[in-house]
Design a protein around this motif. Structure first.
Motif, PDB file in Angstrom:
ATOM      1  N   UNK A   1       3.277  -6.616 -16.510  1.00  0.00           N
ATOM      2  CA  UNK A   1       3.117  -7.569 -14.838  1.00  0.00           C
ATOM      3  C   UNK A   1       3.847  -8.145 -15.060  1.00  0.00           C
ATOM      4  N   UNK A   2       4.099  -8.764 -13.492  1.00  0.00           N
ATOM      5  CA  UNK A   2       5.507  -9.772 -13.128  1.00  0.00           C
ATOM      6  C   UNK A   2       4.171 -11.276 -12.206  1.00  0.00           C
ATOM      7  N   UNK A   3       4.857 -11.815 -12.773  1.00  0.00           N
ATOM      8  CA  UNK A   3       4.105 -13.046 -12.819  1.00  0.00           C
ATOM      9  C   UNK A   3       4.815 -13.790 -12.025  1.00  0.00           C
ATOM     10  N   UNK A   4       4.717 -14.313 -10.621  1.00  0.00           N
ATOM     11  CA  UNK A   4       5.263 -15.639  -9.610  1.00  0.00           C
ATOM     12  C   UNK A   4       4.166 -16.711 -10.001  1.00  0.00           C
ATOM     13  N   UNK A   5       4.286 -17.957 -10.574  1.00  0.00           N
ATOM     14  CA  UNK A   5       4.115 -19.368 -11.070  1.00  0.00           C
ATOM     15  C   UNK A   5       4.025 -19.757 -10.139  1.00  0.00           C
TER      16      UNK A   5
ATOM     17  N   UNK B   1       8.066 -20.965 -11.768  1.00  0.00           N
ATOM     18  CA  UNK B   1       8.210 -20.025 -13.053  1.00  0.00           C
ATOM     19  C   UNK B   1       8.011 -18.020 -12.470  1.00  0.00           C
ATOM     20  N   UNK B   2       9.185 -17.526 -13.294  1.00  0.00           N
ATOM     21  CA  UNK B   2       8.100 -16.689 -12.841  1.00  0.00           C
ATOM     22  C   UNK B   2       8.558 -15.823 -14.380  1.00  0.00           C
ATOM     23  N   UNK B   3       7.623 -14.497 -14.396  1.00  0.00           N
ATOM     24  CA  UNK B   3       7.733 -13.759 -15.486  1.00  0.00           C
ATOM     25  C   UNK B   3       7.659 -12.132 -15.666  1.00  0.00           C
ATOM     26  N   UNK B   4       7.691 -11.492 -16.787  1.00  0.00           N
ATOM     27  CA  UNK B   4       8.036 -10.633 -16.877  1.00  0.00           C
ATOM     28  C   UNK B   4       6.973 -10.503 -18.050  1.00  0.00           C
TER      29      UNK B   4
ATOM     30  N   UNK C   1      12.111 -20.326 -15.385  1.00  0.00           N
ATOM     31  CA  UNK C   1      11.944 -21.482 -15.090  1.00  0.00           C
ATOM     32  C   UNK C   1      12.541 -22.431 -14.045  1.00  0.00           C
ATOM     33  N   UNK C   2      12.355 -22.867 -13.068  1.00  0.00           N
ATOM     34  CA  UNK C   2      13.005 -23.477 -12.316  1.00  0.00           C
ATOM     35  C   UNK C   2      13.256 -24.645 -12.416  1.00  0.00           C
TER      36      UNK C   2
ATOM     37  N   UNK D   1      12.230 -19.291  -3.877  1.00  0.00           N
ATOM     38  CA  UNK D   1      12.413 -20.674  -5.493  1.00  0.00           C
ATOM     39  C   UNK D   1      13.799 -21.001  -4.607  1.00  0.00           C
ATOM     40  N   UNK D   2      14.695 -20.708  -4.433  1.00  0.00           N
ATOM     41  CA  UNK D   2      16.243 -21.200  -3.413  1.00  0.00           C
ATOM     42  C   UNK D   2      15.492 -22.387  -1.991  1.00  0.00           C
TER      43      UNK D   2
END
Ligand code: FAD
Length: 467
Positions: free
Chosen positions: A269-273, A257-260, A358-359, A247-248
Motif C-alpha cells: 500500500x501507499x499511505x498518506x497521513x 507523512x507518506x509511506x510505502x 515524515x514532513x 505537502x508543499x
C-alpha cells in the motif's frame, strides 16, 4: 558476591568490592541492580531487540539527587556510563556492556500549570504519559508520533511530530532544563542561566549531561482531524506526486507523512497521513486536494481526539521486535526517488518494514539554524527506512536490504540527517547531523564534559577534524 567487575571509559576492567557497592547503595534512594537480581533482566531490556547488552550495575534513579550521586560514583571510578530515558534509541545507545546504566525510566513526575500553559516533566515519561497529563487540560506540546517513545531522548535530539508545522519541534518548546553535568553539579539551563548549555541540549542529545527535568511550553490542542488514506501500490506514483504538491502547499496547522507499507492483509500500500489542528470547520477545505485522486482503498481521515492521533501507529511499532533504520533528509520527492522506493519496497525481506517520509515544515522550518543545536531548518522530509522483523535469523538480509536502498537513494537525499535516526554510522554522520553547529558543540563538550563521561550517544568528539 564479594566484588564486581566493571568496564571503565578506557576500556579496562576494575573490580569494586562489596563495601564500595554498599556505599553507593547507601548514598541513593534508588534501587541498585546487579546481574544476579531478579529485576535485572527486564531492567536492561531496550526497545530494539537487536540490542542485547549487559551492564554490570544498574541504578534505577528515583530523584535528581540519585542521578548526582550515580554520576559522582561513575566519575570517581571512571566507569563506562549509559543513560536511559525511554530506551527507544534504535542504535541501542541507552544501555551498555559491562558499565554502569543510569536508568531514569522510573522518574515520571509531571506537573502541568494550565494557567501559564507550562509543564515540568521528568525524563522517564513516555510520550503517551506526557500527552495524557497535558490533554487533561486541553493542552499539548510537540512530541513524536508513537506513544511509547521517551520524551527525553526525543526532545534532546529535536523531536519531529504532528505539531511541528504550527508549534515547532519538541526542543523548540523547551523553556528550561535541569541537568546533572559530568562534575556532578545540578545546573539549570534556560534563556537566562547557562545559555550555552541551554542551546546545546536543544538538539545536542545527551552529550552535556543528564537532564532530570524539562520545562515545556504548552499549546491549546483539542479535537483534530487526522488519520490516513490508503491506496494500492500500483497508484504510488500518482499518489506521491499529489502528496508532494499537497505537502508543499499545506498550512502550518497541518502536518503530514507518506509511506510505502504492507497492509494487514499482506497487500502493498501507499499511505498518506495527516494531522490538522486548525478550526474543524476548515478541515474539509484544507484537505480537499487530498481527495482529488478518486476514492482510495480506505479513507480513515476523520475528527478525533489528539490522544487518539498520538497512538494511531502504536500497533505497528510494539517493543521487542528487531530494528535497523537508515535515514537522511530529503528536500523534494522526485520521480526517480519514488521509482526507487517502489522498486525496493517490492523486494523488502520483511512485511513489517516501511519506507516513510515524515514532513518537517512551518514553524519548525523557520527557526534560525543557529538558534538551537538542531539546525535542519528547512521545509523537507525526514526520509526513513524503518526496517523491522521478528526473527534473528532474518537480520542479515534485512540489514542488507536497508543499506542497499539507502545507498541507491543517495542521489535524491541530502547529507543532512536527523541525529535521533542515526545508528552506528560514526563521527562523519554525527557531523552531518550538526553541520555548522558542530564546532560550537565541541566547545560545549570541552566545557561541560571534558573527559567524555557521556559518550554513549551520537557523540560530539572533543577534537575538531580539519578536513
Ligand atoms: C518506534 C519509534 C518511533 C519514533 N518516532 C519518532 C518521532 O515521531 N519523532 C522523532 O523525532 N523521533 C522519533 N523516534 C526517534 C526517537 O526520537 C529516539 O529514538 C529517541 O532517542 C528516543 O528517546 P528515548 O528517551 O526513548 O531514548 P533512549 O534510548 O532512552 O535514549 C536515547 C539517547 O538519549 C540519551 N538520553 C536519554 N535520556 C536522557 C536524559 N534524560 N539526559 C541525557 N541523555 C539522555 C541516551 O543516553 C541515549 O544516548 C522514534 C523512535 C522509535 C523507536
Amino acid at each position: 558476591m564479594t566484588s564486581l567487575q566493571l568496564l571503565t571509559t578506557q576500556g579496562t576492567h576494575i573490580r569494586l568490592e562489596n563495601g564500595q557497592i554498599n556505599e553507593l547503595k547507601a548514598a541513593l534512594h534508588s534501587e541498585v541492580l546487579l546481574p544476579t537480581d531478579n529485576a535485572y533482566d527486564s531492567a536492561r531490556k531496550v526497545y530494539n531487540a537487536m540490542i542485547d547488552k549487559r551492564p554490570s550495575l544498574i541504578v534505577r534513579c528515583a530523584y535528581p539527587a540519585d542521578v548526582v550521586n550515580a554520576v559522582k560514583f561513575a566519575r570517581k571510578h571512571t566507569l563506562l556510563v549509559a543513560v536511559r530515558g525511554g530506551g527507544h534509541s534504535v542504535a541501542g545507545k541507552s544501555v551498555c556492556d559491562g558499565g554502569l546504566l543510569i536508568d531514569l525510566s522510573l522518574m515520571k513526575e509531571i506537573h502541568v500549570d494550565p494557567e501559564n500553559r507550562r509543564a515540568r516533566a521528568q525524563p522517564g515519561l513516555r510520550l503517551g504519559e506526557f500527552d495524557r497529563a497535558t490533554q487533561a487540560h486541553g493542552l499539548a506540546t510537540p512530541l513524536g508520533i508513537i506513544s511509547n517513545t521517551g520524551i527525553a531522548g526525543l526532545t534532546l535530539g529535536g523531536g519531529i511530530g504532528w505539531l511541528n508545522g504550527k508549534y515547532g519541534l519538541a526542543c523548540d518548546n523547551v523553556l528550561s532544563v535541569e541537568v546533572v553535568t559530568a562534575d556532578g553539579q545540578l545546573l539549570k539551563a534556560s534563556p537566562d542561566e547557562n545559555q550555552d548549555l541551554f542551546w546545546g541540549v536543544r538538539g545536542g542529545g545527551g552529550n552535556f549531561g543528564i537532564v532530570t527535568s524539562f520545562e515545556y511550553q504548552l499549546h491549546p490542542v483539542g479535537s483534530i482531524v487526522g488519520g490516513m488514506l490508503l491506496y494500492p501500490i500500483e497508484k504510488a506514483k500518482q499518489v506521491m506526486s499529489m502528496y508532494e504538491t499537497f505537502a508543499r502547499e499545506c498550512p502550518d496547522e497541518l502536518s503530514t507523512a507518506a509511506a510505502l507499507l504492507t497492509g494487514p492483509q499482506g497487500d502493498a500500500l501507499v499511505a498518506v497521513l495527516v494531522c490538522y489542528i486548525g478550526p474543524l470547520e476548515e478541515a474539509d477545505r484544507v484537505l480537499t486536494s487530498l481527495r482529488t485522486l478518486g476514492p482510495p482503498l480506505a479513507d480513515l481521515v476523520r475528527p478525533m481526539k489528539y490522544l487518539e492521533m498520538q497512538s494511531l501507529l502504536d500497533e505497528s511499532y510494539p517493543p521487542g521486535r528487531l530494528h535497523y533504520w537508515k535515514s537522511s533528509f530529503m528536500r523534494s520527492l522526485s520521480d526517480g526517488a519514488v521509482s526507487t522506493m517502489i522498486r525496493y519496497h517490492a523486494a523488502k525481506p520483511s512485511q513489517l518494514s516501511a519506507i516513510v517520509l515524515q514532513q518537517m515544515h512551518g514553524v519548525a522550518a523557520r527557526v534560525d539554524p543557529g538558534h538551537t543545536a538542531f539546525r535542519h531548518r528547512k521545509s523537507q522530509y525526514d526520509f526513513l527506512i524503518l526496517s523491522q522483523w521478528a526473527d534473528h535469523a532474518q537480520s542479515d538480509q534485512n540489514v542488507r536490504w536497508t543499506r542497499e536502498l539507502w545507498e541507491t537513494m543517495q542521489p535524491f537525499l541530502e547529507r543532512d540527517v536527523y541525529v535521533n535516526d542515526l545508528g552506528e554510522e560514526g563521527e562523519d554522520r554525527v557531523r552531518d547531523a550538526y553541520g555548522q553547529n558542530y564546532e560550537r558543540l565541541v566547545g560545549l563538550k570541552k566545557k561541560y564534559d571534558p573527559t567524555n563521561l557521556f559518550r554513549l550517544n551520537q557523540n560530539i568528539e572533543l577534537t575538531v577534524k580539519t578536513t
